[in-house]
Design an enzyme around this catalytic site. Structure first.
Site, PDB file in Angstrom:
ATOM      1  CG  HIS A  52      -1.999  -1.021   1.158  1.00  0.00           C
ATOM      2  ND1 HIS A  52      -3.127  -0.948   1.940  1.00  0.00           N
ATOM      3  CD2 HIS A  52      -2.145  -2.142   0.405  1.00  0.00           C
ATOM      4  CE1 HIS A  52      -3.919  -1.971   1.677  1.00  0.00           C
ATOM      5  NE2 HIS A  52      -3.329  -2.727   0.758  1.00  0.00           N
ATOM      6  CD  GLU A  54      -2.032   4.646   2.992  1.00  0.00           C
ATOM      7  OE1 GLU A  54      -3.151   5.183   2.995  1.00  0.00           O
ATOM      8  OE2 GLU A  54      -1.783   3.627   2.311  1.00  0.00           O
ATOM      9  CB  CYS A  82      -6.622  -0.037   4.917  1.00  0.00           C
ATOM     10  SG  CYS A  82      -4.950  -0.732   4.894  1.00  0.00           S
ATOM     11  CB  CYS A  85      -2.007   1.810   5.951  1.00  0.00           C
ATOM     12  SG  CYS A  85      -1.686   1.001   4.365  1.00  0.00           S
TER      13      CYS A  85
END
Length: 148
Positions: A52, A54, A82, A85
């Site tokens: 992801h 992040e 999410c 993260c």
């Protein structure tokens, strides 16, 4: 730069990432109004479920700064993080996160983050993923921490 300008930069990076065939997510790590690192979602390219934006931005910032402790930095991200993260953000020491699209707004395109947050609010025994502690006989699971 203002928070809105950093988020605008995230959105542009997310647009570029989507144009490259990846998921439309991007993140920036900033310290003292200086860009430290960027990250984009590369899950499709790497088949890494942790890829992801992040996470990638935090990893790049840690490499750049020579430390995993990013206290004092700010994370800007195109969408509200999410749960995975958010966990990484807590581990990094970052205490301020600014995002563009909320999880609720993102649900119009992808409802998984909203479902994950709802799942975490359920009692552990009612979650879809069951966590079961399994302690082996004659092996204390605290030993690795005691040896640390």
């Amino acid at each position: 730069m203002t928070h809105q300008e950093w988020i605008a930069q995230c959105i542009e990076l997310a647009l570029e990432n989507a144009a490259d065939g990846q998921a439309p997510f991007a993140a920036l790590v900033v310290q003292d109004d200086n860009l430290v690192a960027t990250g984009v979602n590369d899950v499709k390219a790497t088949q890494d479920v942790a890829g992801h934006a992040e996470i990638r931005a935090l990893q790049a910032a840690a490499r750049c700064m020579g430390t995993r402790r990013l206290a004092g930095c700010v994370l800007y991200t195109s969408c509200e993080p999410c749960p995975m993260c958010l966990g990484a953000i807590y581990w990094s020491g970052i205490t301020h996160v600014y995002y563009g699209l909320s999880v609720t707004e993102q649900a119009a395109f992808d409802d998984l983050p909203a479902l994950q947050y709802a799942e975490l609010c359920r009692a552990a025994h009612k979650r879809r993923v069951q966590l079961v502690q399994a302690t082996p006989d004659n092996v204390d699971p605290r030993r690795p921490f005691q040896a640390h």
